[in-house]
Design an enzyme around this catalytic site. Structure first.
Site, PDB file in Angstrom:
ATOM      1  N   THR A   1       0.778  -1.641  -0.050  1.00 62.98           N
ATOM      2  CA  THR A   1       0.346   0.034  -0.016  1.00 62.98           C
ATOM      3  C   THR A   1       0.865   0.859  -0.304  1.00 62.98           C
ATOM      4  O   THR A   1       2.125   0.958  -0.083  1.00 62.98           O
ATOM      5  CB  THR A   1      -0.756   0.398   1.529  1.00 62.98           C
TER       6      THR A   1
ATOM      7  N   LYS B   1      -7.460   3.155   4.067  1.00 64.08           N
ATOM      8  CA  LYS B   1      -6.229   3.059   5.236  1.00 64.08           C
ATOM      9  C   LYS B   1      -6.181   4.550   5.873  1.00 64.08           C
ATOM     10  O   LYS B   1      -5.450   4.215   6.332  1.00 64.08           O
ATOM     11  CB  LYS B   1      -5.191   2.162   4.496  1.00 64.08           C
TER      12      LYS B   1
ATOM     13  N   GLY C   1      -2.900   6.301   8.536  1.00 68.38           N
ATOM     14  CA  GLY C   1      -3.079   6.280   8.034  1.00 68.38           C
ATOM     15  C   GLY C   1      -2.199   4.294   8.644  1.00 68.38           C
ATOM     16  O   GLY C   1      -0.968   4.520   8.858  1.00 68.38           O
TER      17      GLY C   1
ATOM     18  N   SER D   1       4.450   0.027   0.671  1.00 68.47           N
ATOM     19  CA  SER D   1       5.580  -0.259  -0.587  1.00 68.47           C
ATOM     20  C   SER D   1       5.522   0.589  -1.789  1.00 68.47           C
ATOM     21  O   SER D   1       7.032   0.768  -2.366  1.00 68.47           O
ATOM     22  CB  SER D   1       4.529  -1.460  -1.480  1.00 68.47           C
TER      23      SER D   1
END
Length: 180
Positions: free
Chosen positions: A3, A36, A48, A127
């Site tokens: 994410t 998120k 987050g 990521s």
């Protein structure tokens, strides 16, 4: 940590944004519209999460409880969570990271016991974090965009590079009083 979460703080204004993709394994997109990024503590804190979904949600719940316990003091809550996360046998196994922000602090909280407040008011995890971080820093240095505009554009850049990041963006911001 498939994410991307990115945050920018200028003065008392802060914005946190995340993409919506949940990836199963390394080849399958299970959901494209996950949230998120969430508001906590009467909307005064934004958090987050990145990492394993169940682990990240567990840690988000723990952070929210710590913020309640410390009556909105994000720094104390983050330090206490990081301490517990690092020392508790069960929590130590959780694979996730959190960005948490209020009008006074922007923090990255990790399972290694780290609570990091960036020098430049820009941070990203997940990521696609390195891509979003580079884009956000460039936009901060070479433009007059608001924190919300910076995080949105940074996530768009990350979504064009990282296969674990999409362009379904959730964005939350706190517009405080004070200098920009």
């Amino acid at each position: 940590m498939g994410t991307t979460i990115v945050a920018v703080k200028r003065g008392k204004n802060v914005a946190v944004a995340g993409d919506g993709q949940i990836t199963f394994g390394d080849r399958t997109i299970m959901k494209a519209t996950a949230r998120k990024v969430r508001r906590l503590y009467q909307g005064k804190v934004i958090a987050g999460i990145a990492g394993s979904v169940a682990d990240a949600l567990t840690l988000l719940d723990k952070l929210e409880a710590k913020i309640q316990e410390f009556r909105g003091n994000l720094m104390r809550a983050a330090v206490d969570l990081a301490r517990e996360w690092r020392t508790d046998r069960y929590l130590r196994k959780l694979e996730a990271m959190i960005i948490a922000a209020d009008q006074d602090h922007l923090l990255v909280i990790s399972g290694n016991g780290e609570v990091i407040e960036p020098d430049d008011g820009v941070v990203a995890i997940g990521s696609g974090g390195p891509y979003a971080l580079a884009a956000a820093r460039a936009l901060v240095r070479h433009g007059n965009l608001t924190p919300a505009e910076i995080v949105k554009n940074s996530l768009i850049v990350a979504s064009e590079i990282c296969v674990y990041t999409n362009d379904r963006i959730t964005l939350e911001e706190i517009e405080g009083t004070g200098e920009q």
